[in-house]
Design an enzyme around this catalytic site. Structure first.
Site, PDB file in Angstrom:
ATOM      1  N   LYS A 135       0.842  -1.199   0.000  1.00 31.33           N
ATOM      2  CA  LYS A 135       0.000   0.000   0.000  1.00 31.33           C
ATOM      3  C   LYS A 135       0.879   1.251   0.000  1.00 31.33           C
ATOM      4  CE  LYS A 135      -3.989   0.477   2.638  1.00 31.33           C
ATOM      5  NZ  LYS A 135      -4.703   0.805   3.876  1.00 31.33           N
TER       6      LYS A 135
ATOM      7  N   GLU B 192     -13.464  12.471  13.793  1.00 34.19           N
ATOM      8  CA  GLU B 192     -13.766  12.918  12.419  1.00 34.19           C
ATOM      9  C   GLU B 192     -15.271  12.844  12.172  1.00 34.19           C
ATOM     10  OE1 GLU B 192     -14.857  10.785   9.876  1.00 34.19           O
ATOM     11  OE2 GLU B 192     -14.655   8.851  10.875  1.00 34.19           O
TER      12      GLU B 192
ATOM     13  N   LEU C 223     -16.458  13.013   8.820  1.00 36.68           N
ATOM     14  CA  LEU C 223     -16.441  12.987   7.354  1.00 36.68           C
ATOM     15  C   LEU C 223     -17.448  11.977   6.836  1.00 36.68           C
ATOM     16  CD1 LEU C 223     -12.552  12.734   7.026  1.00 36.68           C
ATOM     17  CD2 LEU C 223     -13.941  14.823   7.063  1.00 36.68           C
TER      18      LEU C 223
ATOM     19  N   GLU D 165     -18.430   9.522   3.709  1.00 35.00           N
ATOM     20  CA  GLU D 165     -17.839   8.930   2.519  1.00 35.00           C
ATOM     21  C   GLU D 165     -18.513   9.532   1.296  1.00 35.00           C
ATOM     22  OE1 GLU D 165     -17.313   4.719   2.477  1.00 35.00           O
ATOM     23  OE2 GLU D 165     -16.836   4.687   4.609  1.00 35.00           O
TER      24      GLU D 165
ATOM     25  N   PHE E 186     -30.998  14.112   6.787  1.00 30.52           N
ATOM     26  CA  PHE E 186     -31.162  12.761   7.356  1.00 30.52           C
ATOM     27  C   PHE E 186     -32.624  12.411   7.626  1.00 30.52           C
ATOM     28  CE2 PHE E 186     -27.025  10.834   7.690  1.00 30.52           C
ATOM     29  CZ  PHE E 186     -26.271  11.885   7.198  1.00 30.52           C
TER      30      PHE E 186
ATOM     31  N   GLY F  16     -26.527   1.961   6.237  1.00 35.63           N
ATOM     32  CA  GLY F  16     -25.451   0.958   6.256  1.00 35.63           C
ATOM     33  C   GLY F  16     -24.131   1.678   6.418  1.00 35.63           C
TER      34      GLY F  16
ATOM     35  N   CYS G 176     -19.855   3.060   9.607  1.00 38.53           N
ATOM     36  CA  CYS G 176     -19.894   3.909  10.805  1.00 38.53           C
ATOM     37  C   CYS G 176     -21.172   3.773  11.612  1.00 38.53           C
ATOM     38  CB  CYS G 176     -19.676   5.352  10.404  1.00 38.53           C
ATOM     39  SG  CYS G 176     -18.163   5.550   9.459  1.00 38.53           S
TER      40      CYS G 176
END
Ligand code: UGA
Length: 437
Positions: free
Chosen positions: A39, A144, A146, A148, A244, A252, A255
């Protein structure tokens, strides 16, 4: 100290790479450490192993400031603020697995000059427990928030930044807060436990909002209301807000499911029964399964029926399939005897093993060809653009279950499809009360 403080990032996963790329964009030298040699090598060549809009470009543009290594020594020598971005997956017990975090802490060695800045999502109390064992290390909690698919944007334009530090680590807290000042969002300075709780409580609240609107959707189906209209009307109340409140086939991802369970578990460990979260989780599980009943309503038994899943990832603009609703649907449909074919614009390759015997197709049309029913699982924009006239000709039976209320229902019905959304009954059910005027 140089004008732009160099920083270390430990763990080149999704959170680590977004954090590293964004701090590099802000002008910091960023030293990223991951234990997987291949990686690190591919990142050094500019190849990004995950799909996140804008991330590859940012990494390429800031190549000079981004340094990738497998050696923790390199990072410790170059930076004092060490952002811990390793993952904390759920254990069978529902608790978070902190073994990777613990390994990072062990590797840091003795140093009063370094601080661990915790971005990994950890149970409340983790910071205190680490400090108890390692009082030489500075400790800052910096969760965090954030999403996706919009992570770079979210990092650069935060609603808020949370920086939690104990009295002994206030200097490190100041330095972490200073890193975010150019972004202009409010910075919440607080203690470590509260910062840890803000993260878990935020995700749990958002998940609660989703389960709430999904229950309103289910009741709306029975009573003849349209949940989209209900959400619109509710969301204009500033105290509620429009976000939301999209009803669908459940949340799903890596998180919400994990963090809601972790908070429930954490409460349970103290002897407190978090009843609300128990319901939030149960509603979400049932919501996925209601889709099967909608197919059965029109097709009867699903034995031998071909069912197309449009979308596999847990939401659009990501190839992440962790806890994706598609996985549950695929398994349930197959156990009802259906043949499942699935298409996703980016997540197909990743999903092959996890979707069991499902047939992964190369295009939406391939998946729909000859199908007796289709479920829109992920609201990828390209699904709206499909030539639905052609789809109708190709399907064995024109039945669409729109799990995200995403498609143009009127258009589909005009073209002869049977359309089932979520929370959108077309006519009041028998026995529904007369509206009050
Ligand atoms: C979520 C949070 O939104 C972030 O703030 C947080 O930082 C992140 O988890 C994390 O803990 O790392 P994410 O999992 O990327 O972000 O995805 P969301 O956009 O929040 O969506 C989660 C799920 O809820 C998706 O399956 C989505 O389809 C579903 N959802 C979302 C709904 O069903 N209805 C909605 O109205 C919104």
């Amino acid at each position: 100290m140089p004008e732009r403080e160099p920083i270390g990032v430990i763990g080149a996963g999704w959170v680590g790479l977004v954090t590293a790329a964004c701090f590099a964009e802000l002008g910091h030298d960023v030293h990223v450490r991951d234990i997987v040699q291949e990686k690190v090598e591919s990142l050094a060549r500019g190849e990004v192993p995950i799909y996140e809009p804008g991330l590859s470009d940012l990494i390429l543009q800031n190549r000079e400031r981004l340094h990738f290594t497998t050696d923790m020594g390199d990072v410790l020598q170059s930076a004092q603020l060490l952002f811990c971005c390793v993952d904390t997956p759920p254990l069978y017990s529902g608790d978070a697995d902190l073994s990777r975090v613990e390994r990072v802490v062990e590797e840091l060695g003795d140093s009063r000059e370094h601080a661990i800045v915790m971005k990994s999502t950890v149970p409340v109390g983790t910071g205190r427990s680490i400090r108890r064992r390692r009082d030489d290390l500075g400790y800052v909690s910096n969760p965090e928030f954030l999403k996706e698919g919009t992570a770079v944007e979210d990092f650069m334009h935060p609603d808020r930044v949370v920086v939690g530090a104990g009295p002994e680590s206030q200097d490190f807290g100041d330095r972490v807060a200073a890193l975010y000042e150019p972004l202009g969002g409010p910075i919440v300075r607080t203690d470590v436990e509260s910062a840890e709780m803000i993260k878990l409580a935020s995700n749990a609240f958002l998940a609660t909002k989703i389960s709430f609107i999904n229950e309103i959707a289910n009741v709306s189906e029975e009573l003849g209301a349209d949940v989209n209209e209900v959400a619109r009307g509710m969301g204009l109340d500033n105290r509620i807000g429009p976000q939301f409140l999209r009803a669908g086939i459940g949340y799903g991802g890596s998180c919400f499911p994990k963090d809601v369970s972790a908070l429930k578990q954490l409460a349970g460990n103290t002897g407190y029964h978090f009843q609300l979260l128990t319901a939030v989780i149960e509603v979400n599980e049932l919501q996925k399964r209601r889709t099967i009943q909608k197919l059965q309503k029109h097709l009867g038994s699903l034995v031998g029926k071909d069912i197309a899943l449009l979308g596999i990832s847990f939401k659009p603009q990501t190839d992440d399939i962790r806890e994706a609703t598609s996985l549950v649907l695929s398994a349930r449909l197959q156990s009802e005897g259906a043949h499942v074919r699935a298409f996703d614009p980016v997540a197909g390759a990743r999903a092959a093993d996890l979707l069991g015997g499902a047939d992964i197709k190369d295009s939406a049309l391939d998946a729909l060809d000859g199908a007796h029913g289709a479920v829109l699982v992920t609201e990828w924009p390209e699904f709206r653009e499909l030539d639905w006239g052609e789809v109708k000709d190709r399907m064995a039976q024109p039945l669409i279950v729109d799990g995200r209320n995403f498609l143009d229902s009127e258009l589909l019905e005009r073209q002869g499809f049977t359309y089932e959304g979520v929370g959108r009954a077309h006519a009041p059910a028998l026995g529904a009360p007369t509206p009050v005027r």
